[in-house]
Design a protein around this motif. Structure first.
Motif, PDB file in Angstrom:
ATOM      1  N   ARG A 359     -16.149  32.656  -0.633  1.00 24.40           N
ATOM      2  CA  ARG A 359     -15.604  31.297  -0.815  1.00 24.40           C
ATOM      3  C   ARG A 359     -15.656  30.591   0.148  1.00 24.40           C
ATOM      4  O   ARG A 359     -15.174  30.303   1.279  1.00 24.40           O
ATOM      5  N   VAL A 360     -16.500  29.711   0.023  1.00 21.74           N
ATOM      6  CA  VAL A 360     -16.636  28.495   1.187  1.00 21.74           C
ATOM      7  C   VAL A 360     -15.908  27.245   0.808  1.00 21.74           C
ATOM      8  O   VAL A 360     -15.763  26.790  -0.214  1.00 21.74           O
ATOM      9  N   VAL A 361     -15.293  26.899   2.132  1.00 26.40           N
ATOM     10  CA  VAL A 361     -14.352  25.599   1.960  1.00 26.40           C
ATOM     11  C   VAL A 361     -14.875  24.563   3.049  1.00 26.40           C
ATOM     12  O   VAL A 361     -15.241  25.164   4.033  1.00 26.40           O
ATOM     13  N   GLY A 362     -14.620  23.447   2.875  1.00 30.95           N
ATOM     14  CA  GLY A 362     -14.786  22.236   3.783  1.00 30.95           C
ATOM     15  C   GLY A 362     -14.102  20.976   3.528  1.00 30.95           C
ATOM     16  O   GLY A 362     -13.717  21.053   2.191  1.00 30.95           O
ATOM     17  N   THR A 363     -14.260  20.065   4.366  1.00 33.00           N
ATOM     18  CA  THR A 363     -13.830  18.599   3.779  1.00 33.00           C
ATOM     19  C   THR A 363     -14.975  17.734   3.172  1.00 33.00           C
ATOM     20  O   THR A 363     -16.140  18.210   3.366  1.00 33.00           O
ATOM     21  N   THR A 364     -14.427  16.893   2.396  1.00 37.83           N
ATOM     22  CA  THR A 364     -15.296  15.975   1.755  1.00 37.83           C
ATOM     23  C   THR A 364     -16.120  15.234   2.722  1.00 37.83           C
ATOM     24  O   THR A 364     -17.203  14.922   2.184  1.00 37.83           O
ATOM     25  N   LEU A 365     -15.814  15.198   3.606  1.00 39.69           N
ATOM     26  CA  LEU A 365     -16.709  14.369   4.741  1.00 39.69           C
ATOM     27  C   LEU A 365     -17.970  15.229   5.073  1.00 39.69           C
ATOM     28  O   LEU A 365     -18.846  14.621   5.544  1.00 39.69           O
ATOM     29  N   ASN A 391      -9.340  15.794   3.250  1.00 39.68           N
ATOM     30  CA  ASN A 391      -8.845  16.210   4.838  1.00 39.68           C
ATOM     31  C   ASN A 391      -7.412  16.864   4.706  1.00 39.68           C
ATOM     32  O   ASN A 391      -7.421  18.178   5.365  1.00 39.68           O
ATOM     33  N   ALA A 392      -6.584  16.377   4.197  1.00 44.81           N
ATOM     34  CA  ALA A 392      -5.126  16.914   4.050  1.00 44.81           C
ATOM     35  C   ALA A 392      -5.211  18.409   3.468  1.00 44.81           C
ATOM     36  O   ALA A 392      -4.627  19.443   4.030  1.00 44.81           O
ATOM     37  N   ASN A 393      -5.715  18.422   2.382  1.00 48.16           N
ATOM     38  CA  ASN A 393      -5.961  19.629   1.409  1.00 48.16           C
ATOM     39  C   ASN A 393      -6.503  20.580   2.284  1.00 48.16           C
ATOM     40  O   ASN A 393      -6.285  21.775   2.350  1.00 48.16           O
TER      41      ASN A 393
END
Length: 513
Positions: A359-365, A391-393
């Protein structure tokens, strides 16, 4: 998981800004309209975790010292400071300063706020940066106008750590109501130049200059122009939308990190400044029970599947550069030995990754980069889900200390401009224990070298220890260095904001017409 509707949010922000008017196009000369990347997660400076939290904290709360050019410090709430050694410091507090409710900012007020910031139970993301693993005792003397700080262990980055937005001084009214403080609803909490006067999540945040505020820092090069009476901050995730609104006059200042910067080339109606203090790297969740716990060979396989140059080109429009550590090449003591990095080898990666679920996560930026990482792992045979969060989540998820993610595409805004800031993301106390380490793996060897470096005054001795710390995490493959993410701040004619070395200071916003 939640994914922000980028275009809808951007359009909403456009409507609000267009209605409010701005200095560039709306005819208002006492207002600055500036973009945020997303909504702040909190208005409590000690609990700030993301870049937008840091922006509002810097505008609402003053710190005792501030960063200046050339990696020097400028006075903030403190007029001067001394260091007896790396564990004992004295701050002289400026007289005549007041909170947003008119109450005086005394050494007692400063000590109370810093004590809360430094307390382990507060779990401030800036605590480990300022103190390492030490505890701190702050002793005020209102008659002498001083606060003495005593650390339980040396930490030579302490004074620089007090420049962090998280170390912003919260006035007594805010400390009495920390829930209201976090929501931005305590009118007397603010020590900085602005108060929060209106808040519309996903739309805009209105900040008003405090009447009679006179605590501007004493920078070596004085600020020019005048402070805006009103600052409107609008969350706009899409860089193309930020660029369009700048060109249309609906924004006065915005920050862009992709190819949309080229839209301002040769346009004399705008000025630009570039900071490369944000680096990107992959972090692994190594907490017990996770797929990467005690699996350096699996982490190595992920590194073999990734092309850092391809990632860099995607996120920055070919404007970034690959890195050899978690910090940029501009930082003192940063690794320069390319042989310490895992070389790309897709065939070898496939032997280890085929059939493994990540499971890869990252910011929308970094959404394009997040998608690239996921696809590179799929090409190596892995089964991958990817979530790009606001960013917050994203900050909340990756600092919670749970098992809800495996690989984090970390965007690291190095506010301090020191290598320890980024190293503490991969070693030392975990985030759930009040530290910055998102991997959950202490790495006692590497952290031991960091603490040794912070007990040294001699730069050569510091660098020797920090080189060993970097070698440790690179050999363990706790993180995979990727690239810098140059951020270009664009200001319309008549507006200014100061960048100190690679650090953009939001509280230096000025109207210079």
């Amino acid at each position: 998981m939640y994914r922000k509707p980028i275009l809808v949010l951007s359009v909403m922000a456009a409507v609000v800004l267009g209605a409010a008017g701005c200095g560039a196009g709306g005819g208002t000369t006492d207002t600055i309209n500036m973009s945020l990347n997303t909504d702040p997660a909190t208005f409590d400076p000690a609990l700030a975790k993301g870049g937008d939290d840091f922006t509002v904290a810097r505008l609402l709360f003053d710190t005792v010292v501030r960063k200046d050019a050339g990696n020097t410090l400028a006075g903030g709430i403190a007029s001067s400071w001394t260091a007896e050694d790396a564990a004992h410091y004295t701050l002289t507090i400026r007289g005549g300063l007041s909170c947003s409710d008119g109450s005086p900012i005394t050494p007692t007020v400063v000590a109370a706020s810093l004590t809360r910031f430094a307390a382990k139970e507060t779990s401030s993301s800036g605590r480990t940066l300022a103190l390492g693993g030490a505890t701190a005792t702050f002793t005020p003397d209102d008659k002498a106008g001083t606060v003495k700080a005593e650390l339980s262990a040396p930490w030579s980055d302490f004074l620089t750590g007090l420049t962090l937005p998280q170390a912003g001084i919260v006035c007594p009214a805010g400390l009495k109501d920390t829930k209201g403080l976090a929501a931005g609803k305590v009118a007397g909490a603010f020590s900085g130049p602005y108060s929060l006067t209106a808040s519309q999540p996903a739309v805009s945040y209105q900040l008003s200059l405090r009447e009679g505020y006179a605590a501007w820092p004493k920078f070596a090069k004085p600020l020019t122009g005048v402070a805006a009476k009103q600052v409107t901050l609008a969350p706009i995730t899409d860089y193309a939308t930020i660029a369009t609104q700048l060109l249309a006059g609906s924004l006065d200042i915005g920050t862009i990190s992709d190819e949309n910067v080229a839209r301002f080339d040769g346009n004399k109606a705008f000025s630009t400044s570039v900071a490369s203090n944000t680096t990107t790297y992959l972090l692994f969740n190594e907490r017990p029970g996770t797929v990467f716990a005690d699996k350096p060979e699996l982490r190595t396989a992920v590194a073999q599947a990734i092309d850092a140059k391809a990632f860099s080109d995607i996120i920055s429009g070919k404007r970034g550069s690959t890195t050899l550590s978690v910090g940029s090449a501009k930082l003192a003591c940063v690794n320069t030995d390319k042989s310490l990095l895992v070389a790309q080898d897709p065939a070898a990666a496939a032997k280890k990754l085929t059939g493994v679920r990540f499971r890869v996560v990252g910011t929308t930026l970094l959404q394009g980069g997040n998608d690239y990482i996921a696809e590179a792992l799929r090409n190596a045979g892995a089964t991958v889900t990817v979530d790009s969060l606001d960013n917050a989540n994203w900050a909340t998820l990756t600092t919670a200390g749970g098992k809800d993610w495996d690989i984090n595409v970390q965007g690291d805004n190095n506010q301090l401009g020191v290598l320890t800031s980024s190293l503490l993301r991969v070693m030392g106390p975990a985030t759930e224990d009040g530290g910055r380490n998102k991997t959950g793996s202490l790495n006692k060897e590497g952290y031991g070298f960091v603490t040794k470096a912070m007990s040294e005054i001699d730069r050569n001795a510091q660098c020797s220890a920090l080189q060993s710390a970097q070698k440790s995490f690179l050999e363990r493959v706790d993180a995979i260095p990727l690239s810098t993410l140059p951020a270009t701040t664009v200001a319309a004619a008549g507006f200014d904001i100061r960048t100190f070395d690679d650090y953009l200071d939001p509280a230096t916003l000025r109207i210079v017409k």
